[in-house]
Design an enzyme around this catalytic site. Structure first.
Site, PDB file in Angstrom:
ATOM      1  N   HIS A  95       0.849  -1.180   0.000  1.00 53.86           N
ATOM      2  CA  HIS A  95       0.000   0.000   0.000  1.00 53.86           C
ATOM      3  C   HIS A  95       0.886   1.231   0.000  1.00 53.86           C
ATOM      4  O   HIS A  95       1.981   1.219   0.576  1.00 53.86           O
ATOM      5  CB  HIS A  95      -0.914   0.009   1.234  1.00 53.86           C
ATOM      6  CG  HIS A  95      -2.029   1.005   1.145  1.00 53.86           C
ATOM      7  ND1 HIS A  95      -1.864   2.322   1.489  1.00 53.86           N
ATOM      8  CD2 HIS A  95      -3.321   0.877   0.732  1.00 53.86           C
ATOM      9  CE1 HIS A  95      -3.015   2.962   1.301  1.00 53.86           C
ATOM     10  NE2 HIS A  95      -3.903   2.120   0.844  1.00 53.86           N
ATOM     11  N   ASP A 114      -7.966  -4.659  -0.491  1.00 53.30           N
ATOM     12  CA  ASP A 114      -8.501  -5.201  -1.737  1.00 53.30           C
ATOM     13  C   ASP A 114      -8.313  -6.709  -1.859  1.00 53.30           C
ATOM     14  O   ASP A 114      -8.981  -7.354  -2.676  1.00 53.30           O
ATOM     15  CB  ASP A 114      -7.822  -4.529  -2.940  1.00 53.30           C
ATOM     16  CG  ASP A 114      -8.017  -3.034  -2.944  1.00 53.30           C
ATOM     17  OD1 ASP A 114      -9.181  -2.605  -2.867  1.00 53.30           O
ATOM     18  OD2 ASP A 114      -7.023  -2.292  -3.000  1.00 53.30           O
TER      19      ASP A 114
END
Length: 435
Positions: free
Chosen positions: A311, A369
């Site tokens: 991320h 996700d």
């Protein structure tokens, strides 16, 4: 700015003898920010920060992230507490208004949202103008933008009451618009919202109900969707939120700003990442193929990317990923799909990658996700609608940031500068004299 100024750096240009005072502004928690607003005026230089990785573009009281510690706070409340104890409507109130509501305030707010769920019939007919296989995000972005043609009498961005009406209206109608896009893709009749259902349950009803038979709502699916909405509601100054702020800073109507956010979210590196995770898992195909694809992910000459890991901000476990992982188990078990091959492959991929020095040293942990697409798939939401679901949830965060920006007396139009690397000044040459 409200951030405290406790000290300042001085930056000097020895050649010209000029200098600039750069105040250090501190927030309530998190890194301090160097105020470079006077740098260009004082020294005639810009700062260079591609992707804004080290730039605080605004001051905000809404969401805080500590990427190193894996912390996410909404208005100061840890995401783990909100996910375990709250509801999406309560979180929406919190993000918009800054405090958790009383029972009476929550009931009134929820009632206002339910009151606005219907969309104008003319607006509904817009969908007939889209091709049957248009991507739902394309339809949602276009229809949200067109709302300004229907509600122009309540779009004075400097009128607090108009801002409130807009906030309730867009949060209420975005699920109806999203579901209409899905139904159009299927060639099925549009399903009207039901005001007796809560927010997430109403989304499922509009997505899956048909006129010829009663729709039986699965409470586990509704609970899972409500949780996903909470986790996706806001995430500080991400690409789509920054897009909403930038568009809104021009004074554009709020529907145009939200539509811009929808379009930014559509990108596979942003909201479309959960869709890309499932595509990746299908590409890997089998647990036996995991070593081969991990090797490809490490190879810089390979085009394969390990989607759902790492991320931009989190250098630790994404706190949302931990919560979603647990819910993923619950949903699959409750729906009798605990032997879901993609979920088993995801678990095994996570296990192997987290023991691999390459990924561990680079702090490439599973993000939000990685599992959300598996949950969406398990409750019957098609892959083309994954990012639309994200947009429904993130609309709350976009509206909260838009409200914060518009009510800030120090708001200025967003106007980044650049490091120019093109040709220097050239003189125009007539076409007949060019060689």
């Amino acid at each position: 700015m409200n951030g405290k100024t406790e000290t300042a750096f001085e930056l000097s240009d020895g050649a010209s003898g000029r200098s600039s005072q750069l105040p250090v502004r501190t927030g309530t928690i998190g890194p301090a920010a160097l105020d470079i607003a006077g740098l260009h005026k004082d020294l005639d230089v810009f700062t260079y920060d591609p992707g804004f990785a080290a730039t605080a573009a605004t001051e905000s009281r809404i969401t805080y992230i500590d990427g190193d510690a894996g912390v996410l706070l909404y208005r100061g409340y840890p995401i783990e507490q909100l996910a375990g104890k709250s509801s999406f409507m309560e979180v929406a109130y919190l993000l918009l208004l800054g405090e958790l509501p009383t029972g009476k305030q929550l009931a009134e707010f929820t009632g206002n949202i339910r009151y606005h769920t219907m969309i104008n019939e003319t607006l509904l007919r817009f969908f007939n103008g889209f091709h049957h296989n248009a991507h739902p995000m394309a339809m949602v972005s276009a229809v949200v933008a067109s709302m300004s043609a229907f509600y122009h009498d309540t779009m004075d961005i400097y009128n607090p009451r108009h801002r409130e009406i807009f906030s309730h209206r867009i949060i209420a109608k975005i699920p109806t618009i999203a579901a209409a896009a899905h139904k159009h893709s299927l060639g099925q009749p549009f399903i009207y919202p039901r005001n007796d259902l809560d927010y997430a349950a109403n989304v499922l009803h509009m997505l899956f109900a048909v006129p010829c038979e009663p729709y039986k709502l699965d409470p586990v699916a509704a609970e899972a969707l409500d949780l996903l909405f909470i986790l996706h509601a806001d995430h500080e100054q991400n690409a789509s939120t920054s897009t909403v702020r930038l568009a809104g800073s021009t004074g554009a109507n709020p529907y145009a700003a939200i539509s811009a956010g929808v379009s930014a979210l559509w990108g596979p590196a942003h909201g479309g990442a959960n869709e890309a995770v499932l595509a990746m898992l299908e590409q890997i195909g089998s647990v036996d193929h995991i070593p081969k694809y991990l090797a490809m992910a490490k190879d810089k000459s390979s085009h394969f990317r390990l989607m759902g890991f790492g991320h931009r901000v989190y250098k630790n476990f994404d706190p949302r990923a931990k919560i979603i992982r647990e819910m993923c188990h619950r949903v699959l078990t409750a729906l009798g799909r605990s032997d879901n091959p993609l979920f088993e492959l995801a678990l095994r991929l996570e296990e192997i990658a987290l023991k691999d020095e390459y990924f561990v040293s680079r702090k490439l942990y599973p993000n939000v996700d990685f599992y959300s697409g598996v949950i969406y798939s398990a409750i019957g939401i098609p892959r083309s609608m994954f990012t639309v679901m994200f947009a429904i949830a993130r609309t709350v965060g976009w509206v909260a940031h838009w409200l914060e920006m518009i009510s800030d007396p120090a708001m200025r139009i967003g106007r980044p500068r650049q490091l120019y690397t093109g040709p220097p000044r050239r003189e125009y040459v007539e076409v007949s004299k060019r060689r």
